[in-house]
Design a protein around this motif. Structure first.
Motif, PDB file in Angstrom:
ATOM      1  N   PRO A   1      -7.824   6.203  -3.258  1.00 35.66           N
ATOM      2  CA  PRO A   1      -7.156   4.632  -3.416  1.00 35.66           C
ATOM      3  C   PRO A   1      -7.523   4.295  -2.128  1.00 35.66           C
ATOM      4  O   PRO A   1      -7.828   4.859  -1.088  1.00 35.66           O
TER       5      PRO A   1
ATOM      6  N   GLU B   1      -8.806   1.687  -6.911  1.00 38.06           N
ATOM      7  CA  GLU B   1      -9.028   3.187  -6.430  1.00 38.06           C
ATOM      8  C   GLU B   1     -10.592   3.482  -7.049  1.00 38.06           C
ATOM      9  O   GLU B   1     -11.208   2.535  -7.931  1.00 38.06           O
TER      10      GLU B   1
ATOM     11  N   SER C   1      -7.543   0.316   0.047  1.00 41.23           N
ATOM     12  CA  SER C   1      -7.003  -1.212   0.207  1.00 41.23           C
ATOM     13  C   SER C   1      -7.768  -1.892   1.431  1.00 41.23           C
ATOM     14  O   SER C   1      -7.954  -1.389   2.427  1.00 41.23           O
TER      15      SER C   1
ATOM     16  N   SER D   1       0.764  -1.164   0.016  1.00 45.78           N
ATOM     17  CA  SER D   1      -0.031  -0.138   0.019  1.00 45.78           C
ATOM     18  C   SER D   1       0.859   1.275  -0.077  1.00 45.78           C
ATOM     19  O   SER D   1       0.250   2.167   0.051  1.00 45.78           O
TER      20      SER D   1
ATOM     21  N   PHE E   1       0.363   4.317  -2.401  1.00 40.93           N
ATOM     22  CA  PHE E   1      -0.867   5.185  -2.160  1.00 40.93           C
ATOM     23  C   PHE E   1      -0.553   6.190  -1.282  1.00 40.93           C
ATOM     24  O   PHE E   1      -1.535   7.167  -1.188  1.00 40.93           O
TER      25      PHE E   1
END
Length: 108
Positions: A33, A80, A35, A5, A8
């Protein structure tokens, strides 16, 4: 934090297995974004709603659903989302919140 991640940037908000990162402007919309990392012991489905607000009345909620994909324990699903609020100015410092975060584990 979820593996992978880092690209991001800084997390804006974290709720359970869901991390939403700072939105960035992109051609009249915001790209957000996020996750999802399954921290449980069973495969799981997720439904998440992310709300973005800002000055000038910007207010948009977008739903993310892993659909038919149940995440295995320890795996991440980076994605995203695109957020728009037609007729409203894009906020320079948007406020990010997770208004719904449902995790449904597969049994057995």
């Amino acid at each position: 934090m979820a593996q992978g991640s880092e690209e991001f940037g800084q997390p804006a908000v974290v709720s359970g297995d869901v991390t939403v990162f700072k939105p960035r402007p992109d051609r009249g919309s915001l790209t957000v974004p996020l996750s999802i990392t399954n921290s449980g012991k069973e495969r799981a489905f997720y439904q998440v709603e992310v709300r973005i607000t800002g000055p000038g009345g910007f207010d948009a909620t977008v739903r993310v659903d892993t659909g038919a994909v149940a995440l295995y324990p320890g795996t991440s699903w980076p994605t995203e989302i695109t957020v728009r609020d037609p007729g409203k100015p894009l906020p320079k410092t948007p406020v990010v919140s997770i208004v719904k975060n449902v995790k449904r584990e597969l049994q057995g």
